[in-house]
Design a protein around this motif. Sequence first.
Motif, PDB file in Angstrom:
ATOM      1  N   LEU A   6      -0.016  -5.103   6.686  1.00 20.65           N
ATOM      2  CA  LEU A   6       0.096  -3.654   6.847  1.00 20.65           C
ATOM      3  C   LEU A   6      -0.864  -3.211   7.935  1.00 20.65           C
ATOM      4  O   LEU A   6      -1.841  -3.896   8.237  1.00 20.65           O
ATOM      5  N   ASN A   7      -0.549  -2.064   8.521  1.00 21.69           N
ATOM      6  CA  ASN A   7      -1.297  -1.559   9.677  1.00 21.69           C
ATOM      7  C   ASN A   7      -2.175  -0.388   9.250  1.00 21.69           C
ATOM      8  O   ASN A   7      -1.884   0.770   9.532  1.00 21.69           O
ATOM      9  N   LEU A   8      -3.263  -0.708   8.566  1.00 19.50           N
ATOM     10  CA  LEU A   8      -4.112   0.344   8.002  1.00 19.50           C
ATOM     11  C   LEU A   8      -4.869   1.096   9.085  1.00 19.50           C
ATOM     12  O   LEU A   8      -5.389   2.184   8.841  1.00 19.50           O
ATOM     13  N   THR A   9      -4.916   0.549  10.299  1.00 19.40           N
ATOM     14  CA  THR A   9      -5.582   1.236  11.413  1.00 19.40           C
ATOM     15  C   THR A   9      -4.668   2.243  12.095  1.00 19.40           C
ATOM     16  O   THR A   9      -5.096   2.935  13.021  1.00 19.40           O
ATOM     17  N   SER A  10      -3.427   2.344  11.661  1.00 14.43           N
ATOM     18  CA  SER A  10      -2.489   3.281  12.276  1.00 14.43           C
ATOM     19  C   SER A  10      -3.023   4.712  12.213  1.00 14.43           C
ATOM     20  O   SER A  10      -3.617   5.130  11.209  1.00 14.43           O
ATOM     21  N   SER A  11      -2.744   5.466  13.261  1.00 12.34           N
ATOM     22  CA  SER A  11      -3.161   6.881  13.276  1.00 12.34           C
ATOM     23  C   SER A  11      -2.479   7.671  12.162  1.00 12.34           C
ATOM     24  O   SER A  11      -2.987   8.717  11.745  1.00 12.34           O
ATOM     25  N   GLN A  12      -1.356   7.175  11.656  1.00 17.24           N
ATOM     26  CA  GLN A  12      -0.681   7.856  10.554  1.00 17.24           C
ATOM     27  C   GLN A  12      -1.517   7.839   9.275  1.00 17.24           C
ATOM     28  O   GLN A  12      -1.271   8.622   8.363  1.00 17.24           O
ATOM     29  N   PHE A  13      -2.479   6.910   9.200  1.00 20.64           N
ATOM     30  CA  PHE A  13      -3.321   6.791   8.014  1.00 20.64           C
ATOM     31  C   PHE A  13      -4.728   7.338   8.235  1.00 20.64           C
ATOM     32  O   PHE A  13      -5.598   7.169   7.372  1.00 20.64           O
ATOM     33  N   ALA A  14      -4.963   7.986   9.360  1.00 27.83           N
ATOM     34  CA  ALA A  14      -6.315   8.436   9.696  1.00 27.83           C
ATOM     35  C   ALA A  14      -6.896   9.308   8.590  1.00 27.83           C
ATOM     36  O   ALA A  14      -6.272  10.284   8.143  1.00 27.83           O
ATOM     37  N   GLY A  15      -8.082   8.947   8.119  1.00 24.01           N
ATOM     38  CA  GLY A  15      -8.775   9.703   7.097  1.00 24.01           C
ATOM     39  C   GLY A  15      -8.244   9.509   5.693  1.00 24.01           C
ATOM     40  O   GLY A  15      -8.778  10.103   4.743  1.00 24.01           O
ATOM     41  N   GLU A  16      -7.212   8.687   5.540  1.00 20.39           N
ATOM     42  CA  GLU A  16      -6.579   8.516   4.221  1.00 20.39           C
ATOM     43  C   GLU A  16      -6.671   7.082   3.701  1.00 20.39           C
ATOM     44  O   GLU A  16      -6.069   6.759   2.674  1.00 20.39           O
ATOM     45  N   GLN A  17      -7.417   6.233   4.392  1.00 18.99           N
ATOM     46  CA  GLN A  17      -7.408   4.811   4.021  1.00 18.99           C
ATOM     47  C   GLN A  17      -7.877   4.586   2.586  1.00 18.99           C
ATOM     48  O   GLN A  17      -7.288   3.777   1.855  1.00 18.99           O
ATOM     49  N   SER A  18      -8.917   5.280   2.181  1.00 17.33           N
ATOM     50  CA  SER A  18      -9.433   5.083   0.818  1.00 17.33           C
ATOM     51  C   SER A  18      -8.389   5.454  -0.225  1.00 17.33           C
ATOM     52  O   SER A  18      -8.215   4.746  -1.231  1.00 17.33           O
ATOM     53  N   ALA A  19      -7.697   6.548   0.004  1.00 13.86           N
ATOM     54  CA  ALA A  19      -6.663   6.968  -0.939  1.00 13.86           C
ATOM     55  C   ALA A  19      -5.512   5.968  -0.978  1.00 13.86           C
ATOM     56  O   ALA A  19      -4.966   5.670  -2.054  1.00 13.86           O
ATOM     57  N   LEU A  20      -5.140   5.418   0.183  1.00 12.40           N
ATOM     58  CA  LEU A  20      -4.061   4.433   0.220  1.00 12.40           C
ATOM     59  C   LEU A  20      -4.436   3.160  -0.533  1.00 12.40           C
ATOM     60  O   LEU A  20      -3.620   2.603  -1.278  1.00 12.40           O
ATOM     61  N   VAL A  21      -5.674   2.718  -0.343  1.00 15.34           N
ATOM     62  CA  VAL A  21      -6.126   1.525  -1.047  1.00 15.34           C
ATOM     63  C   VAL A  21      -6.145   1.790  -2.552  1.00 15.34           C
ATOM     64  O   VAL A  21      -5.720   0.942  -3.353  1.00 15.34           O
ATOM     65  N   ALA A  22      -6.609   2.969  -2.951  1.00 15.59           N
ATOM     66  CA  ALA A  22      -6.638   3.310  -4.379  1.00 15.59           C
ATOM     67  C   ALA A  22      -5.233   3.324  -4.973  1.00 15.59           C
ATOM     68  O   ALA A  22      -5.007   2.834  -6.095  1.00 15.59           O
ATOM     69  N   ARG A  23      -4.273   3.869  -4.251  1.00 20.27           N
ATOM     70  CA  ARG A  23      -2.895   3.898  -4.760  1.00 20.27           C
ATOM     71  C   ARG A  23      -2.311   2.491  -4.854  1.00 20.27           C
ATOM     72  O   ARG A  23      -1.549   2.175  -5.775  1.00 20.27           O
ATOM     73  N   ALA A  24      -2.657   1.638  -3.895  1.00 15.84           N
ATOM     74  CA  ALA A  24      -2.178   0.257  -3.947  1.00 15.84           C
ATOM     75  C   ALA A  24      -2.718  -0.445  -5.178  1.00 15.84           C
ATOM     76  O   ALA A  24      -1.981  -1.141  -5.895  1.00 15.84           O
ATOM     77  N   ARG A  25      -4.002  -0.277  -5.448  1.00 16.99           N
ATOM     78  CA  ARG A  25      -4.600  -0.877  -6.656  1.00 16.99           C
ATOM     79  C   ARG A  25      -3.892  -0.370  -7.913  1.00 16.99           C
ATOM     80  O   ARG A  25      -3.554  -1.153  -8.805  1.00 16.99           O
ATOM     81  N   ALA A  26      -3.685   0.929  -7.976  1.00 18.90           N
ATOM     82  CA  ALA A  26      -3.056   1.522  -9.155  1.00 18.90           C
ATOM     83  C   ALA A  26      -1.629   1.027  -9.347  1.00 18.90           C
ATOM     84  O   ALA A  26      -1.130   0.953 -10.474  1.00 18.90           O
ATOM     85  N   ALA A  27      -0.974   0.667  -8.234  1.00 18.75           N
ATOM     86  CA  ALA A  27       0.406   0.184  -8.304  1.00 18.75           C
ATOM     87  C   ALA A  27       0.488  -1.292  -8.670  1.00 18.75           C
ATOM     88  O   ALA A  27       1.587  -1.830  -8.846  1.00 18.75           O
ATOM     89  N   GLY A  28      -0.666  -1.964  -8.761  1.00 24.38           N
ATOM     90  CA  GLY A  28      -0.664  -3.365  -9.134  1.00 24.38           C
ATOM     91  C   GLY A  28      -0.720  -4.338  -7.986  1.00 24.38           C
ATOM     92  O   GLY A  28      -0.561  -5.551  -8.188  1.00 24.38           O
TER      93      GLY A  28
END
Length: 265
Positions: A6-28
């Motif tokens: 996955l491309n976590l450095t994408s500008s589409q994820f700017a400022g949201e990386q922590s939330a994305l990682v948290a959602r991934a963990r919650a999803a298993g």
Amino acid sequence: MIDIGLNLTSSQFAGEQSALVARARAAGVEALILTGTDLLGSRESADLAALWPCYCFSTAGVHPHDAKSVDEQTLPALRELAALPQVVAIGECGLDYNRDFSPRPVQDAVFDAQLALAAELAMPVFLHCRDAHARFIEILRPWLPRLPGAVLHCFTGSDEELDECLALGLHIGVTGWLCDERRGQLLREQVARIPAGRLMIETDAPYLVPRDLKPRPKRNEPAFLPHIAQVGDSWLQLFRAPFRVAACAGCANMISAVVWCARTY
């Protein structure tokens, strides 16, 4: 279940990386591998991965689109990045003769140089190939005996191309392309022929949004990985075992898992 790309450095994820990682963990999702596509992006991916040790890892490499940017400093810098504990593979590297954003001879040379680096460091490679299969295999084949592993990510090739990749021992990465009823039918049929231990799953987020998600999100993210696996399982009853990676006892085991071994720990 590991998102191998996955491309976590994408500008589409700017400022949201922590939330994305948290959602991934919650999803298993049990681990994320952040893709490096140029020198700057590889550094940024390594820095992000360091924020979540033993959960996020990264690759270091230059995508064929960016091959023209490589200079005499690039390979030494990638070598330094590869020494970091969170960096687990060289790539994304390979060939893209579809768009030809870099001249083909330059793509060829940069691909070969990164394979040489991976062989020198005994690291696996995270590979890209689009409309360049014959030349891709020609460059890759001599290096395979010296590489501990190789995964061709985002596979959408022909049956003949899949057969050749499997014969060479490559792992195959599949994405939400499986969820596209217009373009994904061939891939749905092909995954049944991929040995369980060589089949890997990825989102390539924020790209390749699963088409069948309702409501359809504007971008992809690693929390959607279980959906991709479920779609595959509903078609084939084949996905569940290869995609399951149990909770590890420590970093060493997880690193072993993400180096394309596809084993259960």
